[in-house]
Design a protein around this motif. Structure first.
Motif, PDB file in Angstrom:
ATOM      1  N   ALA A   1       1.281   4.144  -2.790  1.00 28.01           N
ATOM      2  CA  ALA A   1       1.003   5.560  -2.558  1.00 28.01           C
ATOM      3  C   ALA A   1       2.169   6.424  -3.001  1.00 28.01           C
ATOM      4  O   ALA A   1       1.995   7.469  -3.645  1.00 28.01           O
ATOM      5  CB  ALA A   1       0.693   5.792  -1.080  1.00 28.01           C
TER       6      ALA A   1
ATOM      7  N   ASP B   1      -3.478   6.469   3.748  1.00 28.96           N
ATOM      8  CA  ASP B   1      -2.757   5.209   3.901  1.00 28.96           C
ATOM      9  C   ASP B   1      -3.094   4.627   5.266  1.00 28.96           C
ATOM     10  O   ASP B   1      -2.731   5.192   6.304  1.00 28.96           O
ATOM     11  CB  ASP B   1      -1.255   5.463   3.772  1.00 28.96           C
TER      12      ASP B   1
ATOM     13  N   SER C   1       6.065   7.379   5.142  1.00 20.98           N
ATOM     14  CA  SER C   1       5.439   6.676   6.257  1.00 20.98           C
ATOM     15  C   SER C   1       5.997   7.059   7.614  1.00 20.98           C
ATOM     16  O   SER C   1       5.591   6.512   8.623  1.00 20.98           O
ATOM     17  CB  SER C   1       5.592   5.160   6.070  1.00 20.98           C
TER      18      SER C   1
ATOM     19  N   LYS D   1       0.818  -1.218   0.000  1.00 15.37           N
ATOM     20  CA  LYS D   1       0.000   0.000   0.000  1.00 15.37           C
ATOM     21  C   LYS D   1       0.848   1.264   0.000  1.00 15.37           C
ATOM     22  O   LYS D   1       0.653   2.158  -0.817  1.00 15.37           O
ATOM     23  CB  LYS D   1      -0.914   0.036   1.235  1.00 15.37           C
ATOM     24  N   THR D   2       1.775   1.334   0.958  1.00 15.60           N
ATOM     25  CA  THR D   2       2.572   2.551   1.098  1.00 15.60           C
ATOM     26  C   THR D   2       3.445   2.778  -0.124  1.00 15.60           C
ATOM     27  O   THR D   2       3.583   3.918  -0.602  1.00 15.60           O
ATOM     28  CB  THR D   2       3.425   2.482   2.373  1.00 15.60           C
TER      29      THR D   2
END
Length: 726
Positions: free
Chosen positions: A54, A108, A77, A50-51
Motif C-alpha cells: 500500500a 488495508d 499503519s 500488504k501494508t
C-alpha cells in the motif's frame, strides 16, 4: 488493459505518466462521480507485505514522499496505539490515491485471524479485493482461510504475488500453489523477465510488451519482447487467452480461437474485465513493493479491471420497523444511506467513525439519523438518534483532511459524534433507514481482568465502555456467579490489543485465571434440622425446621414440597423456609457454587408465639440445608458445551486426538465443502478456555469452532481439586 478508460501498459505511463499521477495525487476536491471510485480491500496473511505494498502504491502516485510516512512523519499503519507497540496491522485503515480522475480507496485489512472482524468490515466497505501472497512464504492454511472469507461474500479479486525479487522467492511455485488452492481461474497477466537470475521486468501476455524496471523506480521503460521471450511466454499466454475465452459471454469466441483465428486484444480485455467484476476470473500480478517492480501494471488493474461502486449490488435496507425498502442504487442524488465500518476513539477528536456511503451525498453541517446495529448481546446498545455532522473528513491512514461532502460509493470519516458505533447506519433524518448487518465473528476466548488495585476498578469500568464502542468483536461479561469481569476475545493477540488500548487510556489492570462457573448438587438423600434460636434479652429469634433433601435428574431444577401436618409451622412461615433454602442454594453449601437439581421436603418444625418471624425461618431454612449437606456427599457439576469444529480434512485426526485429551465426547462428523470436515462434540467448558488459540495451532490457523451451552455434568474425581481451586 484498456477497459474503462485505463492506460495501455505498453505505453508505461498510464493516464499521462507518473508525473501526472503524482500531481493528481495532491489533496484536491472529493470524488463527485461513483463511476470514478474504486474501493479495494488489501487482503493477505500477516507477513505477506500488504501494508508495504500500500505504501509503495501511495509513493508511486505521489501521496507520500517516501516509504513508511504520510504527511512528513506519520506512519501509514499507525492508526492504533497497539499497532505502534506491537508492529502489526490490527485495524482497518483507508489509504486513498488518485489515478487521473479515478480515486482508489485502499482498505488495508489485518492479516491476523484474531482481527477477522476488521477484515469483514473492510470487505463490507470494498467492491473488490487485492489478495496479497508472499513469493517467499507462499500459500498456507491461513491464506486459504482468508480467500474463503472473500469468496463467502462474492468479492471480485485479483492476486498479487509480492516480494518476487527476494533471494528466497519462488514465483512459479507460489503461482502453482495459488492455482491449486484457489482454482484454475487464477491466471497471470504477465510473466517475470530475468537477467542473470534477477527479475528485472514483466512481459505482458496480452500486449507482448516488456516493462523494464532495471533502472529502478515505478515507471518502467517499454520495449517489444524478443523472439526468445515470446517463445518462453507462449504457453502462459495461451492458457490466459483460453481462460478468458472460457469466461466470455460470446459463445463463438472459443470456436474461432480453436479454428486458428486471432482474437483481438480489446475483446479479450473487455471479457477479462467482465469476468473479474463477476468474480469468476482472478488475474495474477507479480510485484515487489520494495523496488517498485509491477507497480504500473497493478495500478492499471486497480482502475481498469476492478468494478466501480455502481457495478456492485448494495446491502439490503429496511425502515426502522424492519419493513424492507426497495433496492438502493449507488446514486449521489438518491436517499442518504451510509454505514459505519470502523470506530476509533481519539483523545482530541473524540469518536471517529469511518463511513462507507452507499447512496446519496453526505454533506458537512447536515443533520443525519444514527440507527442501531443489533449487537446488544456484546454491550453495544441500539441507537436511534439525530446528530449534526460538524466535521466531515477524508481519511489517509491516521491523517484526516476536511472535505465538504462525500458522494455515494466513497468513504469518509466523521468526528466528534456522540453515539455512532461500528455497524450503525447513517441516513436522512426525515426518512431513516437501517442497513442489513454483516455477520460478526463470535469471540470465544475468555480473559478475566481486574484493576491492579481496588482504586483502579472505577477507571477500568469507565474506559471499558470506550473500548467496547470501537470493537464489535469484543464481548464484556460481568459474571454474576464468579464475580469476575470477563473479556471475550477472538484470541491471544486480540486480548493483548484490548489490554493495550485500556492501558493507553491510563487504566492499570491485571489478568487473573478465569473461573469456570460450576454447580453443586446432592449426590445422595439427606435429612437435617435447622435450629435458629437466639435469646439475648428482649425480643428473640426462634425457628426450627426439619427437611429432607433428595437429588433430582440433571436439569430438573428445584422442587419444594410442604408436608407439614397439624400446623406445627404456620402457613405464612412455610414460604419463609423455602426462601431461606433458595438463598442458601445460591450461596452454595460446599465450594461456594449454586446448588441445583434437588427436591427439599419440609417435614417438621417448631415455632414460638412471640419470637418466631419471617427472618428467623429464612435463617433456619438456610441452616437446615447446610446441615444436610454436611451429612452427605456433594457432587460438583461443570458446564458442558455442544461444539462444532470445522477443520481441513487433513487435520481431522489431529483434532480428534486432541479432543480426547480434553475429556471431549465426539458425537459425529460431517464432510462439508472445500475438503473440510465438521466435527461435533460435547466438551467441558473448562477445556475450552484457550481452545481458540490451540485449535489454530493444531490446524495452522484454518480451524474454526462454535459452541453453545448444553448442560451441567458431574466433575470427574481427578478433576475436582483443580476445579475447586480455580
Amino acid at each position: 488493459m484498456t477497459g474503462k478508460g485505463t492506460q495501455d501498459s505498453s505505453k508505461g505511463t498510464g493516464r499521462g505518466g507518473a508525473e501526472q499521477r503524482k500531481a493528481a495525487a495532491s489533496s484536491g476536491p472529493p470524488a463527485s462521480q461513483p463511476e470514478k471510485i474504486r474501493n479495494v480491500a488489501l487482503v493477505g496473511r500477516s507477513g505477506s507485505g500488504k501494508t508495504l505494498l500500500a505504501e509503495a502504491l501511495l509513493a508511486a502516485t505521489g501521496v507520500i514522499t517516501r516509504m513508511g510516512t504520510i504527511d512528513g512523519g506519520s506512519t501509514v499503519s499507525d492508526s492504533d496505539p497497539s499497532e505502534i507497540h506491537q508492529q502489526r496491522s490490527v485495524t482497518l485503515s483507508v489509504l486513498p490515491l488518485m489515478l487521473g480522475e479515478v480515486k482508489v480507496n485502499l482498505l488495508d485489512t489485518p492479516g491476523y485471524a484474531d482481527f477477522v472482524g476488521d477484515l469483514r468490515a473492510g470487505l463490507r466497505a470494498a467492491d473488490a479485493a487485492l489478495f496479497v501472497v508472499s513469493a517467499v512464504d507462499g500459500v498456507d492454511a491461513a491464506t486459504t482461510t482468508l480467500w474463503a472469507e472473500c469468496e463467502s461474500v462474492g468479492m471480485p479479486r485479483a492476486v498479487v504475488i509480492n516480494r518476487i525479487d527476494h533471494p528466497r522467492a519462488g514465483y512459479e511455485a507460489v503461482l502453482a500453489a495459488c492455482q491449486e488452492n484457489f482454482g484454475a481461474s487464477v491466471l497471470p497477466l504477465a510473466v517475470p523477465i530475468r537477467n542473470n537470475g534477477a527479475i528485472t521486468g514483466l512481459l505482458g501476455l496480452l500486449s507482448g510488451i516488456v516493462s523494464d524496471y532495471s533502472a529502478g523506480g515505478t515507471s518502467p521503460t517499454q520495449r517489444p519482447a524478443s523472439e526468445a521471450e515470446h517463445a518462453d511466454a507462449e504457453p502462459a499466454r495461451a492458457t490466459l487467452i483460453e481462460g478468458i475465452i472460457a469466461e466470455s459471454e460470446d459463445e463463438t469466441l472459443m470456436e474461432r480461437y480453436l479454428g486458428g483465428a486471432e482474437i483481438d486484444r480489446d475483446s479479450l480485455t473487455t471479457d477479462l474485465e467482465i469476468a473479474v467484476v463477476r468474480g469468476s476470473f482472478f488475474p495474477v500480478l507479480a510485484t515487489s513493493a520494495e523496488t517498485g517492480v509491477g507497480m504500473t501494471e497493478l495500478l492499471e488493474v486497480l482502475t481498469g479491471a476492478f468494478p466501480s461502486p455502481v457495478e456492485r449490488a448494495l446491502p439490503s435496507v429496511t425502515d426502522l420497523d424492519g419493513k424492507p425498502v426497495g433496492p438502493l442504487t449507488c446514486d449521489p442524488d438518491g436517499p442518504l444511506v451510509g454505514e459505519v465500518v470502523r470506530t476509533t476513539i481519539d483523545s482530541f477528536l473524540g469518536r471517529v467513525c469511518l463511513v462507507r456511503i452507499f447512496s446519496g451525498t453526505l454533506r458537512e453541517d447536515s443533520i443525519v439519523h444514527i440507527g442501531g446495529h443489533g449487537l446488544t448481546d456484546r454491550g453495544h446498545q441500539d441507537h436511534d438518534s439525530d446528530e449534526r455532522i460538524t466535521h466531515l473528513q477524508s481519511p489517509l491512514g491516521a491523517t484526516l483532511r476536511p472535505v465538504p461532502y462525500c458522494v455515494a460509493g466513497d468513504i469518509c470519516a466523521l468526528t466528534r459524534l456522540t453515539d455512532a458505533e461500528t455497524g450503525d447506519t447513517v441516513s436522512d433524518r426525515e426518512a431513516p433507514l437501517l442497513v442489513e448487518a454483516w455477520e460478526m465473528p463470535e469471540p470465544l476466548m475468555p480473559v478475566a481482568v481486574q484493576g491492579a488495585a481496588r482504586t483502579d476498578d472505577d477507571a477500568l469500568a469507565k474506559n471499558l465502555g470506550k473500548i467496547v464502542a470501537v470493537d464489535p468483536t469484543l464481548r464484556v461479561e460481568h459474571n454474576a456467579e464468579t464475580h469476575q469481569l470477563v473479556l471475550w476475545c477472538m484470541g491471544e493477540a486480540h486480548a493483548e490489543v484490548v489490554q493495550d488500548r485500556l492501558r493507553a487510556q491510563g487504566v492499570k489492570l491485571e489478568t487473573v485465571e478465569v473461573i469456570t462457573p460450576l454447580r453443586e448438587t446432592f449426590a445422595a438423600p439427606a435429612a437435617a434440622r435447622g435450629r435458629y434460636v437466639k435469646q439475648s434479652g428482649g425480643h428473640g429469634q426462634y425457628a426450627i425446621c426439619e427437611i429432607e433433601v433428595e437429588p433430582l435428574h440433571r436439569g430438573a431444577g428445584f422442587e419444594f414440597v410442604n408436608k407439614i401436618v397439624g400446623g406445627v409451622i404456620p402457613g405464612h412461615y412455610i414460604a419463609s423456609v423455602e426462601k431461606g433454602v433458595q438463598a442458601q442454594m445460591q450461596r452454595g453449601v460446599s465450594a461456594g457454587f449454586p446448588v441445583v437439581d434437588i427436591r427439599v421436603t419440609l417435614v417438621g418444625g417448631k415455632t414460638h408465639s412471640v419470637d418466631s418471624s419471617d427472618a428467623a425461618f429464612q435463617a433456619a431454612g438456610a441452616l437446615a440445608l447446610r446441615e444436610a449437606a454436611a451429612g452427605t456427599r456433594i457432587q460438583l457439576l461443570e458446564p458442558v458445551s455442544a461444539v462444532t469444529i470445522t477443520v481441513p480434512d487433513a487435520s481431522v485426526g489431529t483434532v480428534m486426538t486432541d479432543l480426547s485429551t480434553r475429556r471431549g465426547h465426539m458425537t459425529g462428523t460431517t464432510s462439508v465443502a472445500d475438503e473440510r470436515t465438521e466435527i461435533n462434540a460435547e466438551i467441558p467448558d473448562a477445556e475450552l478456555l484457550r481452545y481458540a488459540i490451540e485449535l489454530r495451532a493444531l490446524t495452522a490457523g484454518s480451524g474454526l469452532f462454535r459452541r453453545s451451552y448444553l448442560r451441567h455434568e458431574p466433575v470427574p474425581p481427578h478433576v475436582v481439586p483443580a476445579a475447586v481451586s480455580v
